[in-house]
Scaffold this motif. Structure first.
Motif, PDB file in Angstrom:
ATOM      1  N   PRO A  56       0.570  -1.050   0.167  1.00  0.00           N
ATOM      2  CA  PRO A  56       0.167   0.597   0.033  1.00  0.00           C
ATOM      3  C   PRO A  56       0.950   1.816  -0.403  1.00  0.00           C
ATOM      4  O   PRO A  56       2.178   1.388   0.537  1.00  0.00           O
ATOM      5  N   ALA A  57       0.191   1.884  -0.426  1.00  0.00           N
ATOM      6  CA  ALA A  57       1.306   3.818  -1.320  1.00  0.00           C
ATOM      7  C   ALA A  57       1.259   4.804   0.637  1.00  0.00           C
ATOM      8  O   ALA A  57       2.083   4.795   0.262  1.00  0.00           O
ATOM      9  N   ASP A  58       0.034   3.974   1.640  1.00  0.00           N
ATOM     10  CA  ASP A  58       0.298   4.860   2.784  1.00  0.00           C
ATOM     11  C   ASP A  58       1.204   4.189   3.506  1.00  0.00           C
ATOM     12  O   ASP A  58       0.614   4.140   5.177  1.00  0.00           O
ATOM     13  N   TRP A  59       1.582   2.680   3.746  1.00  0.00           N
ATOM     14  CA  TRP A  59       2.832   2.509   4.502  1.00  0.00           C
ATOM     15  C   TRP A  59       4.011   3.149   5.398  1.00  0.00           C
ATOM     16  O   TRP A  59       4.008   4.141   4.309  1.00  0.00           O
ATOM     17  N   PRO A  60       4.362   2.808   6.233  1.00  0.00           N
ATOM     18  CA  PRO A  60       5.314   3.776   6.967  1.00  0.00           C
ATOM     19  C   PRO A  60       6.558   3.178   6.380  1.00  0.00           C
ATOM     20  O   PRO A  60       7.030   2.618   5.336  1.00  0.00           O
ATOM     21  N   LEU A  61       7.623   4.662   6.299  1.00  0.00           N
ATOM     22  CA  LEU A  61       8.720   4.483   5.183  1.00  0.00           C
ATOM     23  C   LEU A  61       9.068   3.732   5.851  1.00  0.00           C
ATOM     24  O   LEU A  61      10.197   2.534   4.702  1.00  0.00           O
ATOM     25  N   GLU A  62       9.372   3.091   6.964  1.00  0.00           N
ATOM     26  CA  GLU A  62      10.836   1.352   7.414  1.00  0.00           C
ATOM     27  C   GLU A  62       9.834   0.146   6.435  1.00  0.00           C
ATOM     28  O   GLU A  62      10.987  -0.346   5.961  1.00  0.00           O
TER      29      GLU A  62
END
Length: 249
Positions: A56-62
């Motif tokens: 998903p595009a809204d996952w956390p950066l890490e």
């Protein structure tokens, strides 16, 4: 497609080297109703599409960075062990889903930039970095699904309590016998109609490893569960972690 299952925690050795130049080319097979198109893409541009297709595009950066390392590793493994003379890997669950519509290009680019040239290796060899979207609470060993490519001892079954949040943690598929026969019978030597299916064996993760198929002429056939899942379709039979209930047809 595959299983990640905490690979980053299990494999502590990161590799990097000149073979990971952003100009490295990946040959991707994209299938459609019109046939197969082979695209040649720079590695990092290919990985941008993989992030768009796999997470998903809204996952956390890490989380995106972890996926970037896993997907880069898998792409490099396939570059060394190509699917075909014509292409390295497919843009599907057979390898890695490749999205051509990218919603969060800036964040994906940051994840790729901050992990550039990072990949996973064991004993100096790039590993086949399998990953999954949902494990049903217990990940599977890659050796049970892809024994031909799992030479390194980096993949094992692990409990995963966090997977309960996955929307497909529980799932159900209904098939009538006619549809089942249309999908499975062409792969069997005995083409007599299947009338009943039983689970024959499971492995330590609880997944089905073998099925017994009972045919109309009172024969019993044995079929490996991964082959059965392939016949039904990976996007329909979501895993081999299942039970079977039969009612009439």
């Amino acid at each position: 497609m595959k299983f990640f299952a905490c690979c980053l925690a299990l494999i502590t050795l990161f590799g990097c080297g000149p073979a990971l130049s952003p100009s490295a080319t990946i040959r991707v097979a994209i299938r459609s109703v019109h046939g197969v198109t082979i695209k040649k893409l720079p590695l990092e541009k290919y990985l941008m599409g993989v992030l768009a297709g796999e997470v998903p595009a809204d996952w956390p950066l890490e989380a995106l960075k972890a996926q970037a390392v896993a997907s880069r590793t898998y792409a490099l493994y396939r570059k060394n062990h190509p699917r075909s003379e014509k292409y390295d890997l497919e843009a599907s669950t057979h390898d890695q889903v490749f999205g051509q519509k990218i919603k969060n290009r800036k964040l994906f680019a940051q994840a790729l930039r901050e992990t550039v040239d990072q990949f996973l290796e064991e004993d100096g060899k790039i590993v086949p970095a399998f990953f999954h979207s949902c494990c049903g609470g217990f990940s599977e060993s890659g050796a049970h699904v892809w024994p031909e490519v799992t030479e390194q001892a980096v993949s094992s079954s692990k409990g995963d309590p966090y997977c309960e949040a996955c929307p497909r943690y529980h799932w159900e598929l209904q098939l009538n016998l006619s549809e089942l026969n249309d999908l499975v019978s062409p792969r069997l030597e005995n083409r007599k109609p299947i009338v009943r299916i039983e689970i024959e064996s499971r492995n330590e993760s609880g997944r089905v490893t073998s099925l017994v198929l009972h045919t109309k002429d009172h024969k019993t056939l044995h079929m490996a569960a991964p082959k059965f899942r392939e016949a039904i379709g990976y996007t329909r039979l979501l895993s081999t972690l299942f039970d079977i209930t039969q009612e009439d047809s």
